[in-house]
Design an enzyme around this catalytic site. Sequence first.
Site, PDB file in Angstrom:
ATOM      1  N   ARG A 237      14.070  28.324 -81.744  1.00  0.00           N
ATOM      2  CA  ARG A 237      14.393  28.589 -83.155  1.00  0.00           C
ATOM      3  C   ARG A 237      15.690  27.871 -83.488  1.00  0.00           C
ATOM      4  O   ARG A 237      16.585  27.750 -82.639  1.00  0.00           O
ATOM      5  CB  ARG A 237      14.600  30.082 -83.408  1.00  0.00           C
ATOM      6  CG  ARG A 237      13.361  30.876 -83.597  1.00  0.00           C
ATOM      7  CD  ARG A 237      12.639  30.552 -84.908  1.00  0.00           C
ATOM      8  NE  ARG A 237      11.452  31.376 -85.065  1.00  0.00           N
ATOM      9  CZ  ARG A 237      10.211  31.005 -84.698  1.00  0.00           C
ATOM     10  NH1 ARG A 237       9.996  29.819 -84.187  1.00  0.00           N
ATOM     11  NH2 ARG A 237       9.187  31.821 -84.887  1.00  0.00           N
ATOM     12  N   HIS A 285       9.553  21.428 -87.148  1.00  0.00           N
ATOM     13  CA  HIS A 285       9.017  22.729 -86.706  1.00  0.00           C
ATOM     14  C   HIS A 285       7.497  22.611 -86.521  1.00  0.00           C
ATOM     15  O   HIS A 285       6.719  23.351 -87.118  1.00  0.00           O
ATOM     16  CB  HIS A 285       9.345  23.842 -87.709  1.00  0.00           C
ATOM     17  CG  HIS A 285       9.219  25.208 -87.106  1.00  0.00           C
ATOM     18  ND1 HIS A 285      10.065  26.242 -87.412  1.00  0.00           N
ATOM     19  CD2 HIS A 285       8.354  25.724 -86.193  1.00  0.00           C
ATOM     20  CE1 HIS A 285       9.717  27.340 -86.733  1.00  0.00           C
ATOM     21  NE2 HIS A 285       8.670  27.030 -85.981  1.00  0.00           N
TER      22      HIS A 285
HETATM   23  P1  NDP Z   1       8.135  35.643 -74.909  1.00  0.00           P
HETATM   24  O1  NDP Z   1       8.550  36.880 -75.596  1.00  0.00           O
HETATM   25  O2  NDP Z   1       6.866  35.637 -74.123  1.00  0.00           O
HETATM   26  O3  NDP Z   1       9.305  35.160 -73.906  1.00  0.00           O
HETATM   27  C1  NDP Z   1      10.642  35.203 -74.257  1.00  0.00           C
HETATM   28  C2  NDP Z   1      11.489  34.818 -73.049  1.00  0.00           C
HETATM   29  O4  NDP Z   1      12.853  34.740 -73.470  1.00  0.00           O
HETATM   30  C3  NDP Z   1      11.421  35.837 -71.917  1.00  0.00           C
HETATM   31  O5  NDP Z   1      11.443  35.207 -70.661  1.00  0.00           O
HETATM   32  C4  NDP Z   1      12.709  36.637 -72.127  1.00  0.00           C
HETATM   33  O6  NDP Z   1      13.250  37.224 -70.954  1.00  0.00           O
HETATM   34  C5  NDP Z   1      13.637  35.537 -72.600  1.00  0.00           C
HETATM   35  N1  NDP Z   1      14.776  36.124 -73.296  1.00  0.00           N
HETATM   36  C6  NDP Z   1      14.807  36.897 -74.401  1.00  0.00           C
HETATM   37  N2  NDP Z   1      16.056  37.282 -74.687  1.00  0.00           N
HETATM   38  C7  NDP Z   1      16.847  36.747 -73.740  1.00  0.00           C
HETATM   39  C8  NDP Z   1      18.235  36.805 -73.463  1.00  0.00           C
HETATM   40  N3  NDP Z   1      19.079  37.515 -74.230  1.00  0.00           N
HETATM   41  N4  NDP Z   1      18.706  36.143 -72.387  1.00  0.00           N
HETATM   42  C9  NDP Z   1      17.863  35.440 -71.573  1.00  0.00           C
HETATM   43  N5  NDP Z   1      16.533  35.349 -71.770  1.00  0.00           N
HETATM   44  C10 NDP Z   1      16.036  36.001 -72.848  1.00  0.00           C
HETATM   45  O7  NDP Z   1       8.108  34.496 -76.003  1.00  0.00           O
HETATM   46  P2  NDP Z   1       7.201  33.186 -76.069  1.00  0.00           P
HETATM   47  O8  NDP Z   1       7.359  32.445 -74.810  1.00  0.00           O
HETATM   48  O9  NDP Z   1       5.831  33.520 -76.515  1.00  0.00           O
HETATM   49  O10 NDP Z   1       7.889  32.407 -77.292  1.00  0.00           O
HETATM   50  C11 NDP Z   1       9.242  32.019 -77.236  1.00  0.00           C
HETATM   51  C12 NDP Z   1       9.726  31.549 -78.587  1.00  0.00           C
HETATM   52  O11 NDP Z   1       9.216  30.257 -78.898  1.00  0.00           O
HETATM   53  C13 NDP Z   1       9.303  32.371 -79.801  1.00  0.00           C
HETATM   54  O12 NDP Z   1      10.077  33.538 -79.930  1.00  0.00           O
HETATM   55  C14 NDP Z   1       9.521  31.413 -80.948  1.00  0.00           C
HETATM   56  O13 NDP Z   1      10.828  31.547 -81.457  1.00  0.00           O
HETATM   57  C15 NDP Z   1       9.369  30.040 -80.292  1.00  0.00           C
HETATM   58  N6  NDP Z   1       8.202  29.325 -80.810  1.00  0.00           N
HETATM   59  C16 NDP Z   1       8.417  28.144 -81.495  1.00  0.00           C
HETATM   60  C17 NDP Z   1       7.350  27.426 -81.955  1.00  0.00           C
HETATM   61  C18 NDP Z   1       7.551  26.106 -82.617  1.00  0.00           C
HETATM   62  O14 NDP Z   1       6.594  25.562 -83.176  1.00  0.00           O
HETATM   63  N7  NDP Z   1       8.722  25.523 -82.563  1.00  0.00           N
HETATM   64  C19 NDP Z   1       5.962  27.900 -81.791  1.00  0.00           C
HETATM   65  C20 NDP Z   1       5.864  29.128 -81.058  1.00  0.00           C
HETATM   66  C21 NDP Z   1       6.960  29.822 -80.609  1.00  0.00           C
HETATM   67  P3  NDP Z   1      12.429  38.344 -70.129  1.00  0.00           P
HETATM   68  O15 NDP Z   1      11.323  37.558 -69.419  1.00  0.00           O
HETATM   69  O16 NDP Z   1      13.418  38.853 -69.179  1.00  0.00           O
HETATM   70  O17 NDP Z   1      11.906  39.321 -71.132  1.00  0.00           O
HETATM   71  C1  OXD Z   2       5.916  30.516 -83.925  1.00  0.00           C
HETATM   72  C2  OXD Z   2       6.261  29.275 -84.620  1.00  0.00           C
HETATM   73  O1  OXD Z   2       6.765  31.389 -83.741  1.00  0.00           O
HETATM   74  O2  OXD Z   2       5.336  28.531 -84.993  1.00  0.00           O
HETATM   75  O3  OXD Z   2       4.731  30.656 -83.531  1.00  0.00           O
HETATM   76  O4  OXD Z   2       7.441  28.973 -84.792  1.00  0.00           O
END
Ligand code: NDP
Ligand code: OXD
Length: 322
Positions: A237, A285
């Site tokens: 993000r 994005h």
């Molecule tokens: P998940 O919820 O499956 O994974 C999130 C990961 O981030 C986990 O490993 C979590 O740790 C870690 N995390 C969260 N908070 C912290 C912290 N404070 N410190 C360290 N690690 C942290 O999310 P996804 O993998 O499904 O998606 C990730 C992000 O990708 C989404 O939230 C979105 O913002 C972004 N995204 C962007 C897109 C784009 O087109 N650019 C499309 C889709 C998603 P833990 O394993 O310990 O819980």
């Molecule tokens: C998502 C994105 O969060 O597209 O899936 O950014």
Amino acid sequence: MSAAPKNTGKIYFAAAGWDPEIWMQAFAKYAPDREIVTEIKAGEEASIDYALVWKQKRGSLTNLPNLKVIFSLGAGVDHVFHDDQVPNLPIVRTVSPDLTMRMTEYVVWQVLDHHRLGPQYRAQQLKKIWREDRRQPAANEVNVGIMGLGVLGRDAADKLKHLGFNVSGWSRRPQDVTGVNTYHGKDGLSDFLKQVDILVCLLPLTPDTKGILSMSVFGRMKEDGPLGAPILINAGRGGLQNEADIQAALERGLLSAASLDVFETEPLPEASPLWGNPKITITPHAAASSSANALTPEIVKMITDYERDGTLTNLVDREKQY
Ligand code: NDP
Ligand code: OXD
């Protein structure tokens, strides 16, 4: 789990800036008996059971007395919490093989582009320069570090490992991922950062992660590696990154290049200096877009499961906001 009432609940589609037509067509195809609306007429508020949202307008979900579940049309949910009036109901986020594959493609594309000196060769081409003597390190000389070992981070890690890269990952809690060196928490961040050549950010935007991609992170990375100074790839993000710090880190040689898919303000304003920086690759994005055709049958199945016995998967933790 308590059984939800049996019905074929009506859906409110509230995705700001998206063309609803393609979603209406997908719902007509995969759930022809289910009603879906993009606007709620006065007096019909009580007929809405589910909301499908992307950056819903503030307060737009407040007066729906029978709303049961909020489905985020993205994997991230910061856009849902952006609305400080979002009702206290279950929030389900998108977890889909289609979305995961798209993100992994983006990450692999950007990692390989930097690894195989894409930006340098494109610059050479612009000037009609034939230069063969640039060093091409092997994948196993390069460390890719992934911030966020969730659904997306793990899949990208797996594919990068298969390409021969050394892969490490950083998460909030300890995570065990085969073939990946894992680090966690604030205490593990410095050790994670100091061995990384290409830093990939796939974190969610939460109060804990806001602005994390800043000088404090770039200053803890190695000074030099097989690709020069470290490279940043952020597809998480825009709110995770401090854009002034990225520019400064590129200028000071703390970073050698960056690929950014997300921005503090989207669309990226025309006046942003990021546009003109040759060390930055910009995509709008678009790393992993939500596909109506891929996601609609999955959402319909989730709703059907919920109506059958109350099952809900991919629930968001409201406290942690991811
Ligand atoms: P998940 O919820 O499956 O994974 C999130 C990961 O981030 C986990 O490993 C979590 O740790 C870690 N995390 C969260 N908070 C912290 C912290 N404070 N410190 C360290 N690690 C942290 O999310 P996804 O993998 O499904 O998606 C990730 C992000 O990708 C989404 O939230 C979105 O913002 C972004 N995204 C962007 C897109 C784009 O087109 N650019 C499309 C889709 C998603 P833990 O394993 O310990 O819980
Ligand atoms: C998502 C994105 O969060 O597209 O899936 O950014």
